[in-house]
Motif scaffolding. Sequence first.
Motif, PDB file in Angstrom:
ATOM      1  N   TYR A 251      -3.765  52.200  54.737  1.00 17.97           N
ATOM      2  CA  TYR A 251      -3.896  50.951  53.998  1.00 17.97           C
ATOM      3  C   TYR A 251      -2.480  50.456  53.672  1.00 17.97           C
ATOM      4  O   TYR A 251      -1.542  51.246  53.613  1.00 17.97           O
ATOM      5  N   ASN A 252      -2.357  49.159  53.433  1.00 17.75           N
ATOM      6  CA  ASN A 252      -1.058  48.633  53.010  1.00 17.75           C
ATOM      7  C   ASN A 252      -1.259  47.362  52.195  1.00 17.75           C
ATOM      8  O   ASN A 252      -2.388  47.019  51.832  1.00 17.75           O
ATOM      9  N   TYR A 253      -0.203  46.646  51.914  1.00 18.25           N
ATOM     10  CA  TYR A 253      -0.250  45.459  51.047  1.00 18.25           C
ATOM     11  C   TYR A 253      -1.208  44.398  51.563  1.00 18.25           C
ATOM     12  O   TYR A 253      -1.719  43.587  50.793  1.00 18.25           O
ATOM     13  N   TYR A 254      -1.482  44.408  52.859  1.00 18.63           N
ATOM     14  CA  TYR A 254      -2.378  43.424  53.454  1.00 18.63           C
ATOM     15  C   TYR A 254      -3.730  44.009  53.861  1.00 18.63           C
ATOM     16  O   TYR A 254      -4.553  43.314  54.443  1.00 18.63           O
ATOM     17  N   ASN A 255      -3.960  45.260  53.573  1.00 19.65           N
ATOM     18  CA  ASN A 255      -5.269  45.859  53.873  1.00 19.65           C
ATOM     19  C   ASN A 255      -5.641  46.864  52.794  1.00 19.65           C
ATOM     20  O   ASN A 255      -5.173  48.011  52.791  1.00 19.65           O
ATOM     21  N   ILE A 256      -6.469  46.398  51.860  1.00 26.14           N
ATOM     22  CA  ILE A 256      -6.984  47.291  50.815  1.00 26.14           C
ATOM     23  C   ILE A 256      -8.505  47.147  50.810  1.00 26.14           C
ATOM     24  O   ILE A 256      -9.135  46.832  49.810  1.00 26.14           O
ATOM     25  N   ILE A 272       3.391  52.228  51.172  1.00 32.77           N
ATOM     26  CA  ILE A 272       4.342  51.261  50.609  1.00 32.77           C
ATOM     27  C   ILE A 272       5.673  51.467  51.313  1.00 32.77           C
ATOM     28  O   ILE A 272       6.374  52.453  51.063  1.00 32.77           O
ATOM     29  N   GLU A 273       6.015  50.547  52.216  1.00 37.12           N
ATOM     30  CA  GLU A 273       7.261  50.664  52.969  1.00 37.12           C
ATOM     31  C   GLU A 273       8.364  49.851  52.283  1.00 37.12           C
ATOM     32  O   GLU A 273       8.298  48.617  52.245  1.00 37.12           O
ATOM     33  N   PRO A 274       9.385  50.511  51.753  1.00 40.50           N
ATOM     34  CA  PRO A 274      10.464  49.773  51.086  1.00 40.50           C
ATOM     35  C   PRO A 274      11.099  48.702  51.964  1.00 40.50           C
ATOM     36  O   PRO A 274      11.470  47.629  51.471  1.00 40.50           O
ATOM     37  N   SER A 275      11.211  48.949  53.266  1.00 42.71           N
ATOM     38  CA  SER A 275      11.844  47.971  54.152  1.00 42.71           C
ATOM     39  C   SER A 275      11.045  46.671  54.194  1.00 42.71           C
ATOM     40  O   SER A 275      11.628  45.577  54.288  1.00 42.71           O
ATOM     41  N   ASP A 288       1.719  45.711  41.462  1.00 41.76           N
ATOM     42  CA  ASP A 288       0.829  46.404  40.533  1.00 41.76           C
ATOM     43  C   ASP A 288      -0.623  45.989  40.754  1.00 41.76           C
ATOM     44  O   ASP A 288      -1.544  46.821  40.670  1.00 41.76           O
ATOM     45  N   PHE A 289      -0.847  44.700  41.040  1.00 37.72           N
ATOM     46  CA  PHE A 289      -2.196  44.207  41.337  1.00 37.72           C
ATOM     47  C   PHE A 289      -2.753  44.906  42.574  1.00 37.72           C
ATOM     48  O   PHE A 289      -3.904  45.369  42.580  1.00 37.72           O
ATOM     49  N   ALA A 290      -1.934  45.013  43.611  1.00 34.50           N
ATOM     50  CA  ALA A 290      -2.373  45.677  44.841  1.00 34.50           C
ATOM     51  C   ALA A 290      -2.701  47.144  44.583  1.00 34.50           C
ATOM     52  O   ALA A 290      -3.719  47.660  45.048  1.00 34.50           O
ATOM     53  N   ASN A 327       2.303  45.216  60.648  1.00 39.89           N
ATOM     54  CA  ASN A 327       2.321  46.629  61.038  1.00 39.89           C
ATOM     55  C   ASN A 327       2.358  46.819  62.546  1.00 39.89           C
ATOM     56  O   ASN A 327       1.802  47.789  63.067  1.00 39.89           O
ATOM     57  N   ASN A 328       3.035  45.919  63.228  1.00 42.48           N
ATOM     58  CA  ASN A 328       3.157  46.061  64.691  1.00 42.48           C
ATOM     59  C   ASN A 328       3.912  47.328  65.086  1.00 42.48           C
ATOM     60  O   ASN A 328       3.847  47.747  66.245  1.00 42.48           O
ATOM     61  N   HIS A 329       4.615  47.916  64.141  1.00 42.77           N
ATOM     62  CA  HIS A 329       5.369  49.142  64.433  1.00 42.77           C
ATOM     63  C   HIS A 329       4.532  50.402  64.193  1.00 42.77           C
ATOM     64  O   HIS A 329       4.990  51.506  64.487  1.00 42.77           O
TER      65      HIS A 329
END
Length: 363
Positions: A251-256, A272-275, A288-290, A327-329
């Motif tokens: 999961y990530n910022y665009y998939n929860i 959570i990828e800092p880059s 925080d919402f995510a 997330n193409n990588h």
Amino acid sequence: MEFPTDISAVKQRISEIAPEKYAATRNYKNGAVTFLSPYISRGFISTKVILEHIRSLEIPWEKTEKLVQELAWRDYWQQVWIDKKEEIYTDLKQPQSDVSSHEIPRAIVEAKTGIIAVDNAINELYATGYMHNHMRMYVAAICCNMAKSHWLVPAKWLYSHLLDGDLASNHLSWQWVAGAFSNKKYVANQENINRFFESNQTGTFLDVDYSEFDDFEIPEILAETVLPDVKLIFPKQENLDLEPNKTTLIYNYYNIDPIWYSDEDVQRVFLIEPSFFEANPVGQKCLDFAIDLTKNIQGIQIFIGEFSELNEQISSEKIIFKEHPTNNHYLGKSEDRDWMSNVKGYHSSFFKFWKKCKKEIQW
């Protein structure tokens, strides 16, 4: 406006959708908008889920079409992003004309434009993470077409504060206002703002006839520009219990998505990828919402680091993720997102996309 993060409250909000009222009032400050966009942007619900709910109401198509069309705009922006990738950070159709700055007016950042409805909306944005869609167009027009700032930095500023921040919807909408992804620039005067945002203000720099926008000089109040600064602190990394040989959903910022493989015995990781956040800053409220949304997903663990670091602990053969331009990588098995229709690919205008989409989904 509050945005609860428990799934039952989100389902309740879906049940309260009023398509007919939406069509008649959506451009007004207190119009019957759905307040579902943060959940769509974070991949918590999909446009398809909302479409299916609207269909279940058994309301005639012509009374629901405006709301369905607005949902289709979201899918359209996503398809442009999929096709154009990093180009969404650039002027897509033609260069924005008459640019004087590549920063943002200080008056916008500090909510001191002198236009009461605009300043109130910016302060509401800072407090809640929400700004009405019509007001976003006003703010973009002020930045790009009155202050003559290039759209990118102001777009990043707005994105960083929106709970529903979506790089495609946000950046491409700013380009549309600025005339970089449309045939002409969008402008609105004080009379227009008064009409839709319950004000009766006069004497502002926007209190002009539309003909005056042809030779509009930058108002003194918008002349000073700045580069906005966004502060973000990642949560403390807890000790993770990762099983290297277990099927793992990323999961990530665009998939929860809380119902993704909900009945399966799988490993779940919120990455959570800092880059990513360094390139696309968001404020603390947004992250925080995510994170609060992920609490609806039993057993999910938060991993703070790059995908490559996670991949060192879990084989790509065990990783599943949803397709997304961010997330193409990723390596592993990519699955499609839920879309309203089967219409895919780049279309040079929304209405070319909508014509095909409508033909498929209309009832």
